[in-house]
Enzyme design. Structure first.
Site, short mmCIF file in Angstrom:
data_model
loop_
_atom_site.label_atom_id
_atom_site.label_comp_id
_atom_site.label_asym_id
_atom_site.label_seq_id
_atom_site.Cartn_x
_atom_site.Cartn_y
_atom_site.Cartn_z
CB THR A 26 -23.18 -0.05 14.12
OG1 THR A 26 -22.76 1.08 14.74
CG2 THR A 26 -23.23 0.13 12.69
CE LYS A 58 -22.46 3.58 15.96
NZ LYS A 58 -23.57 2.74 16.39
N GLY A 70 -19.69 4.30 5.77
CA GLY A 70 -20.17 3.98 7.11
C GLY A 70 -19.56 2.67 7.55
CB SER A 149 -26.23 -5.89 15.46
OG SER A 149 -26.32 -4.57 15.93
#
Length: 196
Positions: A26, A58, A70, A149
């Site tokens: 994400t 998210k 988030g 990521s």
């Protein structure tokens, strides 16, 4: 006979791969500028080598829509943490700092919670915190924070845009996530944005 550590590590990775196909996602970014706070997240969810969802949400609004949260990591784990965090917000009457610290303490010490694999980014009008299962409660120096990521790409892009443009916090968050989506294979450009 003693095993070669490099061969052992490679063998361990191969042995774990099929059993532990991780859901990867994400990029979530929070930008604070000119009394506005924006949290933006991409929509991609990846399982192993495949993209299985393009439009995941998210980011959530919590505590009477006064707090943004988030997540990055395992979705089920993140929803468990959202639920626990909401309980802390209720218990401490919306005090973000206190709720973040108490959740991080529980997350680190609770037998069940400490196995959860996720990161949370939470923010209100005054503060932003990054929370992890190691008990970390980090408040960024610059008002810009990111997880996931693609987080380092988005954070670097957002910081450069904040330092060298007059864009709004929303414009910075949107452009930084687009940049991250071009660099991180676990991030797409289907962006959800929430603003306080």
């Amino acid at each position: 006979m003693k095993k070669n550590p490099l061969v052992a590590a490679a063998t361990d990775d191969i042995a774990e791969t099929p059993a532990r196909r991780r859901i990867r996602s994400t990029t979530v970014l929070c930008v604070r500028r000119n009394d506005k706070v924006v949290m933006a997240g991409d929509g991609q969810v990846t399982l192993g080598e495949s993209v299985i969802k393009h439009g995941a949400k998210k980011i959530r609004r919590l505590y009477q829509d006064k707090i943004l949260a988030g997540f990055a990591g395992s979705t089920a784990d993140a929803f468990t943490l959202f639920s626990r965090f909401e309980s802390k917000l209720e218990q401490y009457h919306g005090n973000l700092g206190r709720s973040a610290v108490e959740l991080a303490k529980d997350w680190r010490t609770d037998k069940f919670l400490r196995h959860l694999e996720a990161l949370l980014l939470v923010s209100d009008k005054e503060a932003t915190f990054l929370l992890s299962g190691q008990g970390d409660v980090i408040e960024p120096d610059t008002g810009i924070a990111a997880i996931g990521s693609g987080g380092p790409f988005a954070q670097a892009a957002a910081q450069a845009l904040a330092d060298h443009t007059k864009l709004s916090s929303r414009e910075i968050a949107e452009e930084a996530l687009k940049i991250a989506s071009r660099m991180c294979i676990y991030t797409n450009d289907r962006i959800t944005i929430e603003e306080l």
